[in-house]
Design a protein around this motif. Structure first.
Motif, PDB file in Angstrom:
ATOM      1  N   LEU A  79      58.131 -20.954   9.654  1.00  0.00           N
ATOM      2  CA  LEU A  79      57.536 -20.070   8.423  1.00  0.00           C
ATOM      3  C   LEU A  79      57.204 -18.702   9.267  1.00  0.00           C
ATOM      4  CD1 LEU A  79      57.294 -19.536   5.715  1.00  0.00           C
ATOM      5  CD2 LEU A  79      55.360 -21.016   5.725  1.00  0.00           C
ATOM      6  N   GLU A  80      55.624 -19.022  10.070  1.00  0.00           N
ATOM      7  CA  GLU A  80      54.689 -18.146  10.131  1.00  0.00           C
ATOM      8  C   GLU A  80      55.236 -17.407  11.277  1.00  0.00           C
ATOM      9  OE1 GLU A  80      50.342 -20.606  10.756  1.00  0.00           O
ATOM     10  OE2 GLU A  80      51.365 -18.504   8.758  1.00  0.00           O
ATOM     11  N   ALA A  81      56.272 -17.122  11.904  1.00  0.00           N
ATOM     12  CA  ALA A  81      56.417 -16.607  13.529  1.00  0.00           C
ATOM     13  C   ALA A  81      57.241 -15.624  12.372  1.00  0.00           C
ATOM     14  CB  ALA A  81      57.417 -17.158  14.286  1.00  0.00           C
ATOM     15  N   SER A  82      58.350 -15.924  11.185  1.00  0.00           N
ATOM     16  CA  SER A  82      59.280 -14.991  10.818  1.00  0.00           C
ATOM     17  C   SER A  82      60.208 -15.553   9.210  1.00  0.00           C
ATOM     18  CB  SER A  82      60.701 -15.573  11.763  1.00  0.00           C
ATOM     19  OG  SER A  82      61.058 -15.250  13.117  1.00  0.00           O
ATOM     20  N   GLY A  83      59.519 -16.244   8.510  1.00  0.00           N
ATOM     21  CA  GLY A  83      59.779 -16.311   7.267  1.00  0.00           C
ATOM     22  C   GLY A  83      60.175 -17.018   6.745  1.00  0.00           C
ATOM     23  N   PRO A  84      60.487 -17.446   5.362  1.00  0.00           N
ATOM     24  CA  PRO A  84      61.176 -18.979   5.261  1.00  0.00           C
ATOM     25  C   PRO A  84      62.818 -18.386   5.722  1.00  0.00           C
ATOM     26  CG  PRO A  84      60.412 -17.338   2.902  1.00  0.00           C
ATOM     27  CD  PRO A  84      59.380 -16.728   4.084  1.00  0.00           C
ATOM     28  N   ASP A  85      63.643 -17.545   5.459  1.00  0.00           N
ATOM     29  CA  ASP A  85      65.123 -17.726   6.607  1.00  0.00           C
ATOM     30  C   ASP A  85      65.016 -17.802   7.535  1.00  0.00           C
ATOM     31  OD1 ASP A  85      65.072 -16.631   3.365  1.00  0.00           O
ATOM     32  OD2 ASP A  85      64.948 -14.384   4.372  1.00  0.00           O
ATOM     33  N   ALA A  86      63.858 -17.646   8.174  1.00  0.00           N
ATOM     34  CA  ALA A  86      63.924 -18.568   9.357  1.00  0.00           C
ATOM     35  C   ALA A  86      64.021 -20.843   9.483  1.00  0.00           C
ATOM     36  CB  ALA A  86      62.972 -18.107  11.190  1.00  0.00           C
ATOM     37  N   VAL A  87      63.428 -20.794   8.200  1.00  0.00           N
ATOM     38  CA  VAL A  87      63.050 -22.312   8.233  1.00  0.00           C
ATOM     39  C   VAL A  87      65.088 -22.693   8.010  1.00  0.00           C
ATOM     40  CG1 VAL A  87      62.385 -24.180   7.312  1.00  0.00           C
ATOM     41  CG2 VAL A  87      61.186 -22.291   7.956  1.00  0.00           C
ATOM     42  N   SER A  88      65.729 -23.096   8.858  1.00  0.00           N
ATOM     43  CA  SER A  88      67.025 -23.249   8.534  1.00  0.00           C
ATOM     44  C   SER A  88      66.683 -24.992   9.361  1.00  0.00           C
ATOM     45  CB  SER A  88      68.181 -21.901   9.788  1.00  0.00           C
ATOM     46  OG  SER A  88      67.846 -22.593  10.731  1.00  0.00           O
ATOM     47  N   THR A  89      67.925 -25.702   8.770  1.00  0.00           N
ATOM     48  CA  THR A  89      67.617 -26.644   9.477  1.00  0.00           C
ATOM     49  C   THR A  89      68.219 -26.870  11.050  1.00  0.00           C
ATOM     50  OG1 THR A  89      68.856 -27.472   6.925  1.00  0.00           O
ATOM     51  CG2 THR A  89      68.679 -28.674   9.196  1.00  0.00           C
ATOM     52  N   ARG A  90      69.252 -25.773  11.459  1.00  0.00           N
ATOM     53  CA  ARG A  90      68.962 -26.280  12.929  1.00  0.00           C
ATOM     54  C   ARG A  90      67.931 -25.821  13.391  1.00  0.00           C
ATOM     55  NH1 ARG A  90      73.993 -22.198  14.715  1.00  0.00           N
ATOM     56  NH2 ARG A  90      75.769 -23.932  13.485  1.00  0.00           N
ATOM     57  N   ALA A  91      67.491 -24.247  13.067  1.00  0.00           N
ATOM     58  CA  ALA A  91      66.289 -24.375  13.813  1.00  0.00           C
ATOM     59  C   ALA A  91      65.029 -24.850  13.919  1.00  0.00           C
ATOM     60  CB  ALA A  91      66.280 -22.877  13.236  1.00  0.00           C
ATOM     61  N   VAL A  92      65.429 -25.863  12.608  1.00  0.00           N
ATOM     62  CA  VAL A  92      64.098 -26.837  12.329  1.00  0.00           C
ATOM     63  C   VAL A  92      64.021 -28.180  13.892  1.00  0.00           C
ATOM     64  CG1 VAL A  92      63.056 -28.657  11.061  1.00  0.00           C
ATOM     65  CG2 VAL A  92      63.112 -26.347  11.008  1.00  0.00           C
ATOM     66  N   SER A  93      65.448 -27.913  13.668  1.00  0.00           N
ATOM     67  CA  SER A  93      66.088 -29.458  13.799  1.00  0.00           C
ATOM     68  C   SER A  93      65.283 -28.887  15.695  1.00  0.00           C
ATOM     69  CB  SER A  93      67.216 -30.075  13.994  1.00  0.00           C
ATOM     70  OG  SER A  93      67.673 -29.063  14.361  1.00  0.00           O
ATOM     71  N   ALA A  94      65.857 -28.379  16.188  1.00  0.00           N
ATOM     72  CA  ALA A  94      66.238 -27.450  17.165  1.00  0.00           C
ATOM     73  C   ALA A  94      64.191 -28.056  18.164  1.00  0.00           C
ATOM     74  CB  ALA A  94      67.048 -26.176  17.976  1.00  0.00           C
ATOM     75  N   ALA A  95      63.526 -27.121  17.743  1.00  0.00           N
ATOM     76  CA  ALA A  95      62.307 -27.041  17.143  1.00  0.00           C
ATOM     77  C   ALA A  95      61.314 -28.426  17.085  1.00  0.00           C
ATOM     78  CB  ALA A  95      61.993 -25.921  16.469  1.00  0.00           C
ATOM     79  N   ALA A  96      61.663 -29.206  16.795  1.00  0.00           N
ATOM     80  CA  ALA A  96      61.291 -30.392  16.854  1.00  0.00           C
ATOM     81  C   ALA A  96      62.122 -31.712  17.315  1.00  0.00           C
ATOM     82  CB  ALA A  96      61.324 -31.102  14.725  1.00  0.00           C
ATOM     83  N   GLY A  97      63.231 -31.281  18.236  1.00  0.00           N
ATOM     84  CA  GLY A  97      63.376 -32.145  18.563  1.00  0.00           C
ATOM     85  C   GLY A  97      64.527 -33.555  18.322  1.00  0.00           C
ATOM     86  N   VAL A  98      64.585 -33.239  16.718  1.00  0.00           N
ATOM     87  CA  VAL A  98      65.982 -34.705  16.453  1.00  0.00           C
ATOM     88  C   VAL A  98      66.385 -33.932  15.516  1.00  0.00           C
ATOM     89  CG1 VAL A  98      62.758 -34.735  14.926  1.00  0.00           C
ATOM     90  CG2 VAL A  98      64.551 -33.555  13.957  1.00  0.00           C
ATOM     91  N   GLN A  99      67.775 -34.892  15.188  1.00  0.00           N
ATOM     92  CA  GLN A  99      69.220 -34.161  14.858  1.00  0.00           C
ATOM     93  C   GLN A  99      68.778 -33.923  13.604  1.00  0.00           C
ATOM     94  OE1 GLN A  99      71.629 -34.567  17.282  1.00  0.00           O
ATOM     95  NE2 GLN A  99      70.534 -35.265  18.110  1.00  0.00           N
TER      96      GLN A  99
END
Length: 230
Positions: A21-41
């Motif tokens: 969110l802080e790097a690229s705004g709310p549109d960047a907070v996708s399920t795919r991006a968050v799961s990859a960044a957090a290391g979860v499915q």
């Protein structure tokens, strides 16, 4: 904006979403991006938060939690009006330092959000100190509403304005206009007038135990009528 270190799946997901969110705004907070960044499915996100909006709500709540902790960590200024000034400046500074998070917290907050109400309660306590000092010229609820409306509006306006075009005095001018509208100068005479006196007594009612609940209710109504007469 710092967040508590929480290595649970939920904590990692919220922290990852906040970074995106802080790097690229709310549109960047996708399920795919968050799961990859957090290391979860991805199903873990849906199980814990329901959908993207639920995740964004959790990020906003984390932002409010960190913000409130920072605002209540130190000792308040002895002068409650100066304390309000400092709080205003901290609020604007936080918004400019974390624009995407601020917009999520204030411009996109769901009505009745417990986190938003907790932040408003911190402000209400600061306004209450001004009332107790006999320096509030309007009802407490109106003062809280004015500070919130103008403070949040000013911060969002500055965020929406390119940095090189921002008026460097806008926040200060808005702050002083609101303070002038809701407060009086420190009373030079023993009797500052009925409205500040009524506001001060109204703020002190929670500590009064010599009256019955019915009597307190009646006194509260009378004081509200006095302070609302301006």
């Amino acid at each position: 904006m710092s967040v508590d270190t929480d290595e649970s799946p939920r904590g990692r997901i919220v922290a990852a979403a906040l970074r995106l969110l802080e790097a690229s705004g709310p549109d960047a907070v996708s399920t795919r991006a968050v799961s990859a960044a957090a290391g979860v499915q991805a199903p873990t996100i849906y199980r814990l938060f329901g959908d993207k909006q639920g995740l964004l709500d959790a990020v906003a709540t984390e932002g409010f939690t960190s913000y409130i902790a920072a605002k209540t960590a130190g000792e308040p200024h002895p002068d409650p009006v100066e304390d309000l000034r400092a709080s205003w400046d901290e609020h604007v500074a936080m918004g400019l330092a974390h624009p995407a998070l601020y917009e999520l917290m204030y411009a996109r907050a769901r009505p009745g959000s417990p986190a938003l109400e907790a932040a408003a309660d911190v402000l209400a306590k600061r306004i209450g100190r001004i009332a107790e000092a006999g320096r509030l010229r309007v009802p407490e609820e109106r003062a809280v509403g004015l500070v919130r409306a103008v403070g949040e509006g000013t911060t969002l306006t500055l965020i929406a304005t390119p940095e090189d075009r921002r008026d460097p005095h806008l926040a200060e001018s808005a702050r002083e206009a609101v303070i002038a509208a809701i407060t009086t100068d420190a009373p030079a005479l023993p009797d500052p007038g009925p409205i500040p006196a009524a506001a001060a007594l109204r703020a002190a009612l929670p500590g009064v135990d010599a009256l019955s609940p019915a009597e307190l209710g009646m006194l509260r109504e009378w004081l509200d009528r006095i302070t609302g007469s301006s």
